[in-house]
Scaffold this active site. Structure first.
Site, PDB file in Angstrom:
ATOM      1  N   ARG A   1      25.955  -8.723  26.312  1.00 39.63           N
ATOM      2  CA  ARG A   1      26.560  -8.822  27.757  1.00 39.63           C
ATOM      3  C   ARG A   1      25.759  -9.536  28.656  1.00 39.63           C
ATOM      4  NH1 ARG A   1      29.002  -2.571  28.378  1.00 39.63           N
ATOM      5  NH2 ARG A   1      30.961  -2.878  27.221  1.00 39.63           N
TER       6      ARG A   1
ATOM      7  N   LYS B   1      41.606   7.340  18.817  1.00 42.83           N
ATOM      8  CA  LYS B   1      42.528   7.932  19.683  1.00 42.83           C
ATOM      9  C   LYS B   1      43.722   6.989  20.123  1.00 42.83           C
ATOM     10  CE  LYS B   1      39.347  11.024  22.307  1.00 42.83           C
ATOM     11  NZ  LYS B   1      38.833  11.386  23.652  1.00 42.83           N
TER      12      LYS B   1
ATOM     13  N   GLY C   1      34.435  -2.063  22.273  1.00 36.23           N
ATOM     14  CA  GLY C   1      33.061  -1.885  21.712  1.00 36.23           C
ATOM     15  C   GLY C   1      32.879  -1.927  20.312  1.00 36.23           C
TER      16      GLY C   1
ATOM     17  N   GLY D   1      37.694  -0.911  28.127  1.00 37.38           N
ATOM     18  CA  GLY D   1      38.861  -0.407  28.980  1.00 37.38           C
ATOM     19  C   GLY D   1      39.256  -1.496  29.936  1.00 37.38           C
TER      20      GLY D   1
END
Length: 384
Positions: free
Chosen positions: A28, A189, A340, A363
């Site tokens: 990053r 999820k 990630g 996200g």
């Protein structure tokens, strides 16, 4: 934007992973260096602001930016001064007196309650450090925080090169119309993936679903899934999605065979089955499913990959994810990896330099695919 000689507040996403207090992946930081170098080359004075971890709006010694400053200077090959805070008078003096050729990195912006609250006074104080604002933190653009949205109300704002790159690839996925467009979704999820599916129905030609979330959809179809993880509160939503994809003619492929065990820890008793027995749980897609998914990826002109096919960190349950990543690496289409875990898997299996783009946003990447916009992008567009 004319940046020469200007103090430029740059929102970066230096939220790097830490292991035993050390930076375990500096990707990053590296991704935003072109923006910082561009400013330095034009005699601007960059003032970098980032968060690190989740300090709950108060100082946390374990999440201070000192190690990030050292790593940034090392990668940049240029001095980076570390500020003791973000808005204190001493920090304002450091920003005002920052010499040409040096970079100032502020302390963790989430140490301040005003950041996550989007407090305008805090945003105004941050903005007071610079004369211009550059947004280069795609990974935070889904947050309405002070350093993301609030500062654009007080400074002329523009996008950095990383943000530009992220938007080009996401725009390609959403707007190019290239077909076949394949969306691979996995992970534990379904909650954050369901809006993506809903947003891409009618745009994506094929969905390939794996990971634990696949068992929620299989359960919604009435398939016996043994002790596999299922989100019971998502079953009705899953049924609605299955109905919609059927009505639109969208291909929505689910695993037809499974690598199973009685627990994640039990790697001595692993089986590959078509039907999951009672007491056993699916922990990876089976070889038949992997082969079907590989065929779809091979035909694709665009592929988005978000979420592993199984518990890839454990070798016994890694082959499905590994095969999908190999198919991505061999694809002749545009291949975009987001999230990630997905990025970690691509790096782990040696394909990071063989995909078109690895997004720095988890996200944010999912929300942009789902809704087509983000609070940070809207703020940037409306800034004077």
């Amino acid at each position: 934007v004319d940046v020469e000689g200007k103090r430029v507040l740059v929102r970066v996403d230096f939220n790097v992973p830490l292991e035993k207090g050390e930076i375990s992946d500096d990707r990053r930081i590296r991704q935003s260096l072109p923006t910082v170098r561009h400013l330095l080359d034009r005699k601007a004075r960059p003032i970098l602001v980032s968060h690190l971890g989740r300090p709950k709006a108060r100082p946390d010694p374990a999440l201070k930016m000192d190690r990030v400053a050292v790593k940034t200077a090392e990668l940049l090959g240029s001095p980076v001064d570390k500020a003791p805070g973000c808005i204190e008078p001493e920090v304002a003096r450091m920003a005002k007196n920052l010499p040409e050729g040096r970079v100032l990195l502020l302390e963790n912006v989430r140490f301040y309650p005003g950041e996550e609250k989007g407090d305008d006074e805090f945003a105004k104080q941050l903005a007071g450090l610079g004369e211009l604002f550059v947004q280069d933190a795609f990974g935070t653009c889904h947050r309405s925080h002070a350093s993301v949205v609030g500062v654009t109300h007080h400074l002329r704002a523009s996008a950095g090169f990383l943000l530009k790159k992220e938007l080009e690839y996401c725009g390609c996925l959403l707007e190019s119309g290239e077909t076949p467009f394949v969306c691979i979704l996995g992970g534990a999820k379904s909650e954050d993936k369901i809006p993506v599916i809903e947003g891409l129905i009618g745009k994506a030609d094929t969905f390939l679903v794996g990971g634990a979330m696949a068992y929620t959809f299989l359960a919604a179809k009435g398939v016996e899934i043994g002790a596999s993880r299922v989100e019971t509160d998502r079953l009705e939503v899953a049924r609605d999605i299955l109905k919609r994809v059927e009505e639109t003619g969208t291909k929505f492929l689910l695993p037809t065979d499974h690598v199973v065990s009685r627990s994640i820890e039990d790697t001595a008793n692993v089986q590959t089955v078509k039907s999951i027995p009672s007491g056993w749980m699916g922990l990876d897609i089976g070889p038949e499913t992997a082969a079907r998914y590989e065929q779809e990826v091979a035909k694709a002109r665009m592929v988005v990959f978000n979420g592993p096919m199984g518990v890839f960190e454990t070798p016994a349950f890694a082959l499905g994810t590994k095969r999908i990543i190999r198919a991505l690496a061999e694809s002749e289409g545009v291949t975009v990896v987001g999230g990630g875990d997905s990025a970690h898997a691509v790096e782990m299996f040696g394909a990071a330099d063989r995909v078109s783009h690895i997004s720095t946003g988890g996200g944010a990447f999912l929300e942009l695919l789902a809704y087509g916009t983000l609070p940070g992008l809207e703020a940037l567009a409306s800034a004077e």
